[in-house]
Design a protein around this motif. Structure first.
Motif: not given
Length: 279
Positions: A39-44, A91-98
């Motif tokens: 969800i956080a990834g799509r929101f971002s 498009v580029s997307l990365s995850h960690d705590d953020y």
């Protein structure tokens, strides 16, 4: 030319499923398990997209767009609303705590492909007339394939078709382009009486850069591109290295995997070809 860049960072721990209901489209909900990271990834990504537009979300909705993943896991944009000013979205997307995302909107010359077909009357003249009307509508013709004679698809009790694929340049949005080609078909007297039936002119939007468009009456890339030889063969002539934005398969690879036994090909050069090209 880059028309917009947007970036966003979202703390995953602050995301909850209530936000997911507001942000995720139905396509996104069924694509993955809707955990906080997803969800956080799509929101971002959506925040980044609307920032790249230059006006923020404004009158738009988070559900006007989806971000799905291709077979390699890379996210790509799907438009559920008509947008203009760009034909490529990176498009580029990365995850960690953020969740950290970047969206780049780009307007490149051409890379918009139309397929034209005719099997009533003087087929070659019909194709020529349609190209002239596209030019009259302000659409620049960059490249025109040879004419390919192909057997009818779907409804087979009709004459063979003459088919071409053209690369064009236009500032029209996807929906504006659809309205323009439909008006040209109407001007030329196109009658829709039988599904896949005979027609003096048919104009299909095959690709619009790397955009994926899913509107009520418009789907880009063409929903059945990979099953239609009369799209693949002429497009392989003019753009073999172009890649399908969802499958990531090149036109050359589609062409090499065709069953060519069912394809009658005649490389006839369109009359006045050099005149019809805008460049």
């Amino acid at each position: 030319m880059i028309t917009g860049i947007g970036t966003d960072i979202t703390r995953i721990s602050r995301v909850n499923f209530r936000i997911g209901k507001r942000v995720l489209t139905e396509k996104e909900k069924i694509a993955r398990k809707n955990n906080a990271q997803y969800i956080a990834g799509r929101f971002s990504l959506k925040e980044s997209f609307f920032k790249a537009l230059g006006k923020g979300i404004g009158s738009h909705s988070f559900k006007d767009i989806s971000f799905l993943n291709n077979s390699e896991g890379k996210p790509y944009l799907v438009l559920h609303k008509d947008f203009e000013g760009f034909n490529f979205c990176h498009v580029s997307l990365s995850h960690d705590d953020y969740a950290f995302s970047t969206v780049i909107l780009e307007k490149l010359e051409g890379k918009i492909f139309l397929a034209l077909g005719s099997n009533i009357g003087n087929k070659e003249e019909n194709l020529t007339k349609a190209l002239e009307l596209l030019k009259d509508a302000g659409i620049t013709i960059l490249t025109v394939s040879n004419i390919y004679e192909t057997k009818p698809y779907g409804f087979t009790q009709q004459d063979n078709f003459f088919n071409i694929v053209v690369e064009v340049e236009t500032h029209l949005s996807p929906m504006q382009l659809l309205k323009t080609v439909l008006s040209i078909e109407k001007k030329m007297g196109r009658k829709r009486e039988i599904k896949w039936g005979p027609r003096n002119i048919d104009i299909d939007i095959l690709f619009y850069g790397n955009l994926v468009v899913e509107l009520d009456n418009l789907t880009i890339p063409h929903y059945d591109f990979e099953n239609r030889n009369f799209f693949i063969v002429p497009m392989n002539e003019i753009a073999p290295s172009y890649k399908h934005p969802v499958t990531n398969i090149s036109i050359k690879d589609y062409y090499e995997n065709l069953d060519k036994k069912d394809q009658e090909v005649k490389n006839w050069t369109l009359k006045n070809l050099k005149v019809l090209k805008s460049k």
